[in-house]
Design a protein around this motif. Structure first.
Motif, PDB file in Angstrom:
ATOM      1  N   ASP A  28     -52.840  12.466  17.216  1.00  0.00           N
ATOM      2  CA  ASP A  28     -52.786  11.814  15.914  1.00  0.00           C
ATOM      3  C   ASP A  28     -52.039  10.496  16.112  1.00  0.00           C
ATOM      4  O   ASP A  28     -51.458  10.258  17.152  1.00  0.00           O
ATOM      5  N   ASP A  29     -52.088   9.646  15.118  1.00  0.00           N
ATOM      6  CA  ASP A  29     -51.476   8.325  15.255  1.00  0.00           C
ATOM      7  C   ASP A  29     -50.028   8.277  14.775  1.00  0.00           C
ATOM      8  O   ASP A  29     -49.449   7.193  14.707  1.00  0.00           O
ATOM      9  N   PHE A  30     -49.444   9.408  14.439  1.00  0.00           N
ATOM     10  CA  PHE A  30     -48.113   9.406  13.844  1.00  0.00           C
ATOM     11  C   PHE A  30     -47.047  10.158  14.630  1.00  0.00           C
ATOM     12  O   PHE A  30     -45.885   9.801  14.579  1.00  0.00           O
ATOM     13  N   GLU A  80     -44.705  28.055  16.147  1.00  0.00           N
ATOM     14  CA  GLU A  80     -43.386  27.500  16.442  1.00  0.00           C
ATOM     15  C   GLU A  80     -43.446  25.974  16.545  1.00  0.00           C
ATOM     16  O   GLU A  80     -42.626  25.265  15.952  1.00  0.00           O
ATOM     17  N   ALA A  81     -44.425  25.463  17.281  1.00  0.00           N
ATOM     18  CA  ALA A  81     -44.570  24.010  17.446  1.00  0.00           C
ATOM     19  C   ALA A  81     -44.919  23.337  16.124  1.00  0.00           C
ATOM     20  O   ALA A  81     -44.362  22.282  15.786  1.00  0.00           O
ATOM     21  N   SER A  82     -45.803  23.948  15.358  1.00  0.00           N
ATOM     22  CA  SER A  82     -46.222  23.373  14.070  1.00  0.00           C
ATOM     23  C   SER A  82     -45.075  23.352  13.059  1.00  0.00           C
ATOM     24  O   SER A  82     -44.899  22.373  12.337  1.00  0.00           O
ATOM     25  N   ASP A  83     -44.302  24.431  13.037  1.00  0.00           N
ATOM     26  CA  ASP A  83     -43.154  24.484  12.127  1.00  0.00           C
ATOM     27  C   ASP A  83     -42.131  23.406  12.475  1.00  0.00           C
ATOM     28  O   ASP A  83     -41.584  22.743  11.594  1.00  0.00           O
ATOM     29  N   TRP A  84     -41.881  23.219  13.753  1.00  0.00           N
ATOM     30  CA  TRP A  84     -40.931  22.207  14.215  1.00  0.00           C
ATOM     31  C   TRP A  84     -41.435  20.818  13.828  1.00  0.00           C
ATOM     32  O   TRP A  84     -40.682  19.987  13.317  1.00  0.00           O
ATOM     33  N   ALA A  85     -42.718  20.555  14.044  1.00  0.00           N
ATOM     34  CA  ALA A  85     -43.297  19.252  13.690  1.00  0.00           C
ATOM     35  C   ALA A  85     -43.216  19.011  12.187  1.00  0.00           C
ATOM     36  O   ALA A  85     -42.890  17.903  11.741  1.00  0.00           O
ATOM     37  N   LYS A  86     -43.483  20.050  11.417  1.00  0.00           N
ATOM     38  CA  LYS A  86     -43.422  19.928   9.955  1.00  0.00           C
ATOM     39  C   LYS A  86     -42.003  19.584   9.500  1.00  0.00           C
ATOM     40  O   LYS A  86     -41.809  18.740   8.625  1.00  0.00           O
ATOM     41  N   GLU A  87     -41.014  20.239  10.112  1.00  0.00           N
ATOM     42  CA  GLU A  87     -39.609  19.953   9.799  1.00  0.00           C
ATOM     43  C   GLU A  87     -39.278  18.488  10.064  1.00  0.00           C
ATOM     44  O   GLU A  87     -38.485  17.884   9.355  1.00  0.00           O
ATOM     45  N   GLY A  89     -41.483  16.104   9.933  1.00  0.00           N
ATOM     46  CA  GLY A  89     -42.357  15.270   9.118  1.00  0.00           C
ATOM     47  C   GLY A  89     -43.571  14.713   9.857  1.00  0.00           C
ATOM     48  O   GLY A  89     -44.148  13.710   9.440  1.00  0.00           O
ATOM     49  N   TYR A  90     -43.990  15.376  10.941  1.00  0.00           N
ATOM     50  CA  TYR A  90     -45.140  14.910  11.718  1.00  0.00           C
ATOM     51  C   TYR A  90     -46.377  15.751  11.413  1.00  0.00           C
ATOM     52  O   TYR A  90     -46.279  16.957  11.232  1.00  0.00           O
ATOM     53  N   PRO A  91     -47.556  15.110  11.402  1.00  0.00           N
ATOM     54  CA  PRO A  91     -48.813  15.831  11.123  1.00  0.00           C
ATOM     55  C   PRO A  91     -49.419  16.451  12.387  1.00  0.00           C
ATOM     56  O   PRO A  91     -50.634  16.607  12.487  1.00  0.00           O
TER      57      PRO A  91
END
Length: 99
Positions: A28-30, A80-87, A89-91
């Motif tokens: 992704d670009d973010f 685990e990775a998705s939750d960390w990214a969400k915390e 603020g990354y998509p």
């Protein structure tokens, strides 16, 4: 020696390896490249050099397989990775596919 009337039963045990599932990381670009490397080291237990190589594959090809695991482990690592990214603020996006 066999006793008259004795019946022997053969039991066939069929043990199969559990199916493996690929964890695929999508570009992704973010999401910063450094964060992706952190995820690869902390969640997927990659060495720094391997993590950087995988991150570049994701960046250049749009996606890359970052590991192959049993279904439960693959889903747990993605969560685990998705939750960390969400915390953070990354998509950041990852998927699981049967190998």
């Amino acid at each position: 020696m066999s006793v008259q009337g004795e019946t022997r039963e053969k039991t066939k045990i069929n043990i199969r390896e559990p199916k493996h599932y690929k964890v695929i990381m999508h570009n992704d670009d973010f999401t910063p490249m450094e964060f992706v490397v952190e995820i690869l080291i902390a969640v997927f237990r990659k060495e720094l050099q391997e993590a950087e190589r995988l991150m570049m594959m994701v960046h250049e090809n749009g996606r890359a397989v970052v590991g192959s695991y049993s279904y439960d482990i693959a889903v747990t690592k993605v969560r685990e990775a998705s939750d960390w990214a969400k915390e953070e603020g990354y998509p950041f996006r990852m998927t699981v596919e049967e190998a």
